[in-house]
Design an enzyme around this catalytic site. Structure first.
Site, mmCIF file in Angstrom:
data_model
loop_
_atom_site.group_PDB
_atom_site.id
_atom_site.type_symbol
_atom_site.label_atom_id
_atom_site.label_comp_id
_atom_site.label_asym_id
_atom_site.label_seq_id
_atom_site.Cartn_x
_atom_site.Cartn_y
_atom_site.Cartn_z
ATOM 1 N N LYS A 51 32.665 41.002 46.130
ATOM 2 C CA LYS A 51 33.992 41.706 46.417
ATOM 3 C C LYS A 51 34.270 42.062 44.891
ATOM 4 C CE LYS A 51 38.486 39.329 45.902
ATOM 5 N NZ LYS A 51 38.507 38.975 44.542
ATOM 6 N N ASN A 52 34.297 41.214 43.865
ATOM 7 C CA ASN A 52 34.610 41.552 42.624
ATOM 8 C C ASN A 52 33.830 42.642 42.067
ATOM 9 O OD1 ASN A 52 36.819 39.814 42.906
ATOM 10 N ND2 ASN A 52 35.599 38.286 41.785
ATOM 11 N N ARG A 88 45.532 42.775 43.471
ATOM 12 C CA ARG A 88 45.551 42.818 41.743
ATOM 13 C C ARG A 88 44.384 43.977 41.386
ATOM 14 N NH1 ARG A 88 47.880 40.485 38.335
ATOM 15 N NH2 ARG A 88 46.107 41.140 36.931
ATOM 16 N N CYS A 126 50.573 36.085 40.323
ATOM 17 C CA CYS A 126 50.315 35.515 41.838
ATOM 18 C C CYS A 126 50.148 34.172 41.774
ATOM 19 C CB CYS A 126 49.024 36.503 42.229
ATOM 20 S SG CYS A 126 47.573 35.635 41.305
ATOM 21 N N ARG A 128 48.787 36.439 34.996
ATOM 22 C CA ARG A 128 48.115 37.353 35.159
ATOM 23 C C ARG A 128 48.659 38.727 34.446
ATOM 24 N NH1 ARG A 128 44.569 37.159 40.733
ATOM 25 N NH2 ARG A 128 43.004 37.788 39.222
ATOM 26 N N PRO A 129 48.761 38.627 33.177
ATOM 27 C CA PRO A 129 49.383 39.832 32.503
ATOM 28 C C PRO A 129 48.313 41.169 32.545
ATOM 29 C CG PRO A 129 48.832 38.071 30.813
ATOM 30 C CD PRO A 129 48.491 37.686 32.448
ATOM 31 N N ILE A 130 48.746 42.150 31.905
ATOM 32 C CA ILE A 130 47.776 43.382 31.859
ATOM 33 C C ILE A 130 47.821 43.946 30.454
ATOM 34 C CG2 ILE A 130 47.616 43.925 34.216
ATOM 35 C CD1 ILE A 130 49.425 46.550 33.606
ATOM 36 N N ASP A 131 48.630 43.238 29.409
ATOM 37 C CA ASP A 131 48.827 43.760 28.165
ATOM 38 C C ASP A 131 47.416 44.123 27.632
ATOM 39 O OD1 ASP A 131 48.205 40.766 28.145
ATOM 40 O OD2 ASP A 131 48.261 41.072 26.214
ATOM 41 N N LEU A 132 46.275 43.586 27.926
ATOM 42 C CA LEU A 132 44.907 43.837 27.138
ATOM 43 C C LEU A 132 44.472 45.253 27.738
ATOM 44 C CD1 LEU A 132 43.171 40.600 27.159
ATOM 45 C CD2 LEU A 132 44.378 41.695 25.169
ATOM 46 N N ASP A 147 36.382 31.245 39.749
ATOM 47 C CA ASP A 147 36.191 31.461 41.267
ATOM 48 C C ASP A 147 35.584 30.477 41.809
ATOM 49 O OD1 ASP A 147 37.775 33.867 40.529
ATOM 50 O OD2 ASP A 147 36.285 35.086 40.834
ATOM 51 N N ILE A 171 40.997 29.483 32.561
ATOM 52 C CA ILE A 171 41.137 30.724 32.651
ATOM 53 C C ILE A 171 42.803 31.244 33.299
ATOM 54 C CG2 ILE A 171 40.460 32.869 33.692
ATOM 55 C CD1 ILE A 171 38.391 31.971 31.830
ATOM 56 N N ARG A 211 40.318 38.203 52.735
ATOM 57 C CA ARG A 211 39.830 39.169 51.547
ATOM 58 C C ARG A 211 38.544 39.061 50.760
ATOM 59 N NH1 ARG A 211 43.299 37.644 46.906
ATOM 60 N NH2 ARG A 211 41.972 39.275 46.086
#
Ligand SMILES: CC(=O)N[C@H]1[C@@H](OP(=O)(O)OP(=O)(O)OC[C@H]2O[C@@H](n3ccc(=O)[nH]c3=O)[C@H](O)[C@@H]2O)O[C@H](CO)[C@@H](O)[C@@H]1O
Ligand SMILES: C=C(OP(=O)(O)O)C(=O)O
Length: 427
Positions: free
Chosen positions: A22-23, A99, A123, A128-132, A313, A335, A405
């Site tokens: 999946k990932n 995501r 979530c 779970r930010p996306i600044d990077l 995970d 994490i 999922r």
């Protein structure tokens, strides 16, 4: 809504085919946006997230076709073709479901010079930010605006240009977005402190198959020499190391022996080391790996880390397994700040777990008891399935859409190796 009903206590024996990861597939599918030629992905898993990503791509004007594997075997084939990108907007309605949708940002920006993607938000497992991701794209010359819950990224005139990206912490998603943007940028990009997960290696290999030039694959320093265009390719999605690890825990918790066909010892790294420490035998076979619990399970300490450390995970599945180990285990989640949502449910099944901040102490108990349970995320749901396989009596796992999922035909795979498990529809 469907439920999974498990009558526990059966020992599992036999072999399970491991599906495409999946990932990995969720970072390979957006690569289709980087070329006007077809990208064909083999070993495609049958997962709700793959369908959702397909819809997202369709919304950008990408045509997708999926062919079933011959003879009902696992592994389908998807061909995605983005010869005309009709929209560069990834809407909230799809992004909120998954995501990984944020991974269209880098490729759309690189190919079309602009992208508008809904912010994914938090979530169940954490913030779970996306600044990077955004800082990485800025390093390639992009301008970023945030408005009305969307991020709008615009490339400079003439397109993205190579740059230096130095991540202050390891981020799988940000490394993926940076890679997919940098392959079409002008000049050289260096990514320092890149994530080294096997799924990142899979992404790099697919990009190379499409004509990208990347040095340092598998290391924390990636150098990308931008090219003017990429071409189509055929690429096989790597086997899912988290699915394999989950079924390894199923063999361990039920005291059985499973061959995990297609799994690779190399990718499983720290998962295998921790299984062995807990008293589980893991050996390579001609087709994959064999997992067997010889004696009692032993308590171990596990700390989640970026690869090659122990994966976040797999934390929930190991916790389920360790509820029945001799002694007290200490799990530490570094994490995500809220990835212990399975603890209250495991406790309702008789587990002895105390959470303090980022750590959880799991004291082994003699047995678990079946119960109606539900989880708020994918791996937490799998931990409840594992507990249910070992518990006395019946366990009903609600909210099966989480499992769908990320686990292909879970109940089919587990019942074929002796589990008493079925999917029941509420009608
Ligand atoms: C390093 C790691 O184990 N990553 C996991 C993460 O990937 P995913 O790509 O979702 O998350 P990241 O790897 O980006 O996150 C790693 C850490 O960095 C932080 N962060 C991330 C991006 C950002 O812009 N700003 C920021 O602060 C996150 O909050 C987190 O604490 O979840 C996936 C789904 O469970 C897992 O498959 C990945 O193995
Ligand atoms: C949490 C997971 O996935 P996602 O990032 O897609 O939510 C996972 O794979 O365990």
């Amino acid at each position: 809504m469907d439920k999974i009903v498990i009558r526990g206590g059966r020992t599992l024996n036999g072999s399970i085919q491991i599906s495409g990861a999946k990932n990995a597939v969720l970072t390979l599918m957006p690569c289709a946006l980087l070329t006007d030629e077809p990208l064909t992905l083999r070993n495609l898993p049958r997962l709700a997230d793959v369908d959702t990503f397909g819809h997202l791509l369709n919304g950008h004007g990408v045509s997708t076709t999926i062919e079933g594997a011959r003879g009902g075997e696992f592994g389908r084939v998807m061909t995605a073709r983005a010869n005309n990108i009709s929209s560069t907007v990834a809407p909230y309605d799809i992004v909120r479901k998954m995501r990984a949708s944020i991974l269209v940002l880098g490729p759309l920006l690189a190919r079309e010079g602009e992208a508008t993607v809904s912010l994914p938000g938090g979530c169940a497992i954490g913030n779970r930010p996306i600044d990077l991701h955004l800082k990485a794209l800025e390093a390639l010359g992009a301008e970023i605006e945030l408005a009305a819950g969307y991020v709008k990224a615009t490339a400079p005139k003439g397109g993205l240009r190579g740059g230096r990206i130095d991540f202050p912490m390891v981020s799988v998603g940000a490394t993926e977005n940076a890679l997919m943007a940098a392959v079409l940028a002008k000049g050289e990009t260096v990514i320092e402190n890149a994530a080294r997960e096997p799924e990142i290696v899979d992404l790099c290999r697919c990009l190379v198959a499409m004509g990208a030039k990347i040095d340092g694959i598998g290391s924390e320093r990636l150098t990308i020499h931008g090219v003017d265009r990429l071409h189509g390719a055929t690429y096989a999605v790597m086997p899912d190391r988290i699915e394999a690890g989950s079924y390894a825990c199923a063999a361990a918790i039920t005291g059985g022996e499973l061959e995990l066909v297609g799994a690779s010892l190399d990718d499983l790294g720290a998962i295998v080391a921790s299984l062995r420490e807990a008293g589980v035998e893991v050996e390579p076979t001609a087709k994959g790996i064999k997992v067997r619990r010889a004696g009692e399970l032993r308590a171990i300490n596990v700390t989640t880390q970026p690869y090659p450390g122990f994966p976040t995970d797999m934390q929930a599945q190991f916790m389920a397994m360790l509820t029945l180990a001799e002694g007290a285990s200490l799990l530490t989640e570094t994490i995500f700040e809220n990835r212990y949502m399975h603890v209250p449910e495991l406790s309702r099944m008789g587990a002895d777990i105390t959470v303090r901040g980022r750590s959880a102490v799991v004291k082994g108990v003699k047995s678990l008891v079946g119960a109606p349970v539900m989880a708020t995320d994918l791996r937490a749901s799998m931990s409840l399935v594992l507990a249910g396989l070992a518990a006395n009596g019946e366990t009903v796992v609600n909210r099966v859409y989480h499992l769908d999922r990320g686990y292909e035909r879970l109940e089919e795979k587990l019942s074929a190796v002796g589990a008493d498990i079925e999917r029941v529809s509420d009608g």
